[in-house]
Motif scaffolding. Sequence first.
Motif, PDB file in Angstrom:
ATOM      1  N   ALA A 121       0.977  -1.197  -0.035  1.00 29.65           N
ATOM      2  CA  ALA A 121       0.007   0.046   0.006  1.00 29.65           C
ATOM      3  C   ALA A 121       0.931   1.241  -0.086  1.00 29.65           C
ATOM      4  CB  ALA A 121      -0.992  -0.031   1.150  1.00 29.65           C
ATOM      5  N   PHE A 122       1.875   1.246   0.759  1.00 24.00           N
ATOM      6  CA  PHE A 122       2.817   2.636   0.874  1.00 24.00           C
ATOM      7  C   PHE A 122       3.406   2.776  -0.517  1.00 24.00           C
ATOM      8  CE2 PHE A 122       6.736   4.395   0.927  1.00 24.00           C
ATOM      9  CZ  PHE A 122       6.448   5.510   2.052  1.00 24.00           C
ATOM     10  N   ARG A 174       5.444  -3.255   7.553  1.00 29.88           N
ATOM     11  CA  ARG A 174       4.174  -3.014   7.757  1.00 29.88           C
ATOM     12  C   ARG A 174       4.119  -1.408   7.571  1.00 29.88           C
ATOM     13  NH1 ARG A 174       2.455  -7.340  12.337  1.00 29.88           N
ATOM     14  NH2 ARG A 174       2.801  -9.230  11.170  1.00 29.88           N
ATOM     15  N   ILE A 175       4.679  -0.819   6.671  1.00 32.34           N
ATOM     16  CA  ILE A 175       4.530   0.787   6.496  1.00 32.34           C
ATOM     17  C   ILE A 175       3.377   0.966   5.832  1.00 32.34           C
ATOM     18  CG2 ILE A 175       5.855   2.733   5.594  1.00 32.34           C
ATOM     19  CD1 ILE A 175       7.137   1.397   7.917  1.00 32.34           C
ATOM     20  N   GLU A 176       2.535   1.739   6.532  1.00 32.18           N
ATOM     21  CA  GLU A 176       1.243   2.071   5.938  1.00 32.18           C
ATOM     22  C   GLU A 176       1.235   3.235   4.839  1.00 32.18           C
ATOM     23  OE1 GLU A 176      -1.529   3.105   9.096  1.00 32.18           O
ATOM     24  OE2 GLU A 176      -1.264   1.110  10.073  1.00 32.18           O
ATOM     25  N   PRO A 177       0.326   3.440   3.889  1.00 29.03           N
ATOM     26  CA  PRO A 177       0.368   4.517   3.068  1.00 29.03           C
ATOM     27  C   PRO A 177       0.400   5.845   3.604  1.00 29.03           C
ATOM     28  CG  PRO A 177      -1.763   3.334   2.804  1.00 29.03           C
ATOM     29  CD  PRO A 177      -0.730   2.492   3.647  1.00 29.03           C
ATOM     30  N   GLY A 178       0.561   6.935   2.968  1.00 30.16           N
ATOM     31  CA  GLY A 178       0.332   8.256   3.348  1.00 30.16           C
ATOM     32  C   GLY A 178       1.745   9.179   3.837  1.00 30.16           C
ATOM     33  N   GLY A 179       2.761   8.266   4.097  1.00 27.08           N
ATOM     34  CA  GLY A 179       4.118   8.841   4.679  1.00 27.08           C
ATOM     35  C   GLY A 179       4.957   9.343   3.581  1.00 27.08           C
ATOM     36  N   TYR A 180       4.686   9.232   2.303  1.00 25.13           N
ATOM     37  CA  TYR A 180       5.402   9.678   1.172  1.00 25.13           C
ATOM     38  C   TYR A 180       5.323  11.348   1.104  1.00 25.13           C
ATOM     39  CZ  TYR A 180       6.722  10.752  -3.646  1.00 25.13           C
ATOM     40  OH  TYR A 180       7.451  11.621  -4.785  1.00 25.13           O
ATOM     41  N   ALA A 181       6.639  11.800   1.048  1.00 24.10           N
ATOM     42  CA  ALA A 181       6.734  13.271   0.732  1.00 24.10           C
ATOM     43  C   ALA A 181       7.639  13.395  -0.422  1.00 24.10           C
ATOM     44  CB  ALA A 181       7.047  13.966   2.111  1.00 24.10           C
ATOM     45  N   PRO A 182       7.448  13.958  -1.445  1.00 23.34           N
ATOM     46  CA  PRO A 182       8.387  14.259  -2.330  1.00 23.34           C
ATOM     47  C   PRO A 182       9.570  15.041  -1.931  1.00 23.34           C
ATOM     48  CG  PRO A 182       6.136  15.327  -2.858  1.00 23.34           C
ATOM     49  CD  PRO A 182       6.198  14.591  -1.695  1.00 23.34           C
TER      50      PRO A 182
END
Length: 148
Positions: free
Chosen positions: A47-48, A140-148
Amino acid sequence: MSARTTHLDKGVGTAMAALSAAAKKGLGNPVLAELVMIRASQLNACAFCLDMHVDIAVKNGETAKRIALLNAWAEAGDLFGERERAALALTEAVTVLTDGFVPDEVYEAAAKHFDQAELAHLIGVITVINSWNRVMVSRRIEPGGYAP
């Protein structure tokens, strides 16, 4: 207590990011690279990585329709070109490795659409996203933590 960790060794992360950047640059087609990364991430249920690479694909001009139908690319008619279809078939073969190897016909189809250097970079893109998927899913890293 959950068996998850958010820790990633800085050296490992830096090396994987460098490999990813080199493979994408060498492929020379940022949209195709993102389609490959999304497809592998779908197969690996990461998901990440899906969250991140969908965002990047959209920023590179990919359409919502093609992203939505990527999971069914083989049945999507001419929505994906022959070169993209060859890359996606190779992505699935490398990601799944059901028979322990990539079938000759899949590799040969990709080789018809990519020169040797492009094919090497395409395999690099496929390999590195599979590694990233495993790193992120195992932690188990969840989505939403990506920052360009």
